[in-house]
Design a protein around this motif. Structure first.
Motif, PDB file in Angstrom:
ATOM      1  N   GLN A   1     -32.750  -7.132 -17.479  1.00 32.97           N
ATOM      2  CA  GLN A   1     -31.690  -7.751 -16.253  1.00 32.97           C
ATOM      3  C   GLN A   1     -30.840  -8.854 -17.439  1.00 32.97           C
ATOM      4  O   GLN A   1     -30.174  -8.989 -18.324  1.00 32.97           O
TER       5      GLN A   1
ATOM      6  N   ILE B   1     -37.938  -3.420 -18.507  1.00 35.45           N
ATOM      7  CA  ILE B   1     -37.105  -4.077 -17.569  1.00 35.45           C
ATOM      8  C   ILE B   1     -35.623  -4.765 -17.725  1.00 35.45           C
ATOM      9  O   ILE B   1     -36.140  -5.785 -18.262  1.00 35.45           O
TER      10      ILE B   1
ATOM     11  N   HIS C   1     -30.146  -5.021 -12.733  1.00 36.62           N
ATOM     12  CA  HIS C   1     -31.596  -5.030 -13.055  1.00 36.62           C
ATOM     13  C   HIS C   1     -31.610  -3.582 -14.043  1.00 36.62           C
ATOM     14  O   HIS C   1     -31.461  -2.194 -12.479  1.00 36.62           O
TER      15      HIS C   1
END
Length: 166
Positions: free
Chosen positions: A129, A127, A120
């Protein structure tokens, strides 16, 4: 200014891809831009990851995983057709943005340990990921959050317990 321009371009390209208007070359361009943005973002801290996941269930297409607040327990269930399995183990987060689930997965005929980790990174409330073992970066949460962001599949509460054997 360049991050705002990147965000606008990325959003427009993503809209074209999701609408089915864009071709594979456009998708590759979106993927490259997302990867560049993720690399420039900072790894999330263990505290940030615990705040994001703790006490929540990550709802999957065919199951869910629960990140307990108590003793970092992790439980999960999955089904594909008539094949059903469940997992019991632990989860942990690191200050390098890594979230890992270490569990034994049980099926009707076997049990096998498995460790799955996700990376992350965050910048300006966005964000990013990816699966640690060779996945590609994607936006986990936009800023502001979009209706189809993966982060919305993290739901407060235990959506796993009722699917586990007694």
């Amino acid at each position: 200014m360049s991050s705002v321009r990147f965000t606008i371009i990325n959003v427009l390209l993503s809209m074209l891809v999701s609408a089915g208007i864009a071709d594979a070359a456009t998708q590759r361009q979106v993927d490259r831009m997302t990867t560049r943005a993720a690399i420039k973002a900072a790894p999330m801290s263990a505290a940030e990851l615990r705040k994001l996941y703790s006490g929540r269930s990550w709802i999957w297409k065919e199951g869910a995983g629960y990140f307990s607040r108590h003793h970092s327990r992790f439980t999960a269930w999955s089904h594909t057709g008539s094949r059903r399995s469940y997992a019991k183990g632990t989860w942990y987060a690191t200050d390098r943005g890594r979230l890992c689930m270490s569990a034994v997965w049980y099926s009707k005929t076997s049990a096998a340990p498995n460790v799955s980790c996700f990376l992350h990174r965050e910048k300006a409330g966005i964000i990013y990921q990816k699966r640690a073992s060779g996945g590609k970066w994607y936006v986990f949460r936009h800023n502001p959050t979009k209706h189809d962001d993966e982060v919305l599949k993290l739901r407060l509460g235990d959506y796993v317990r009722k699917h586990l054997p007694n």
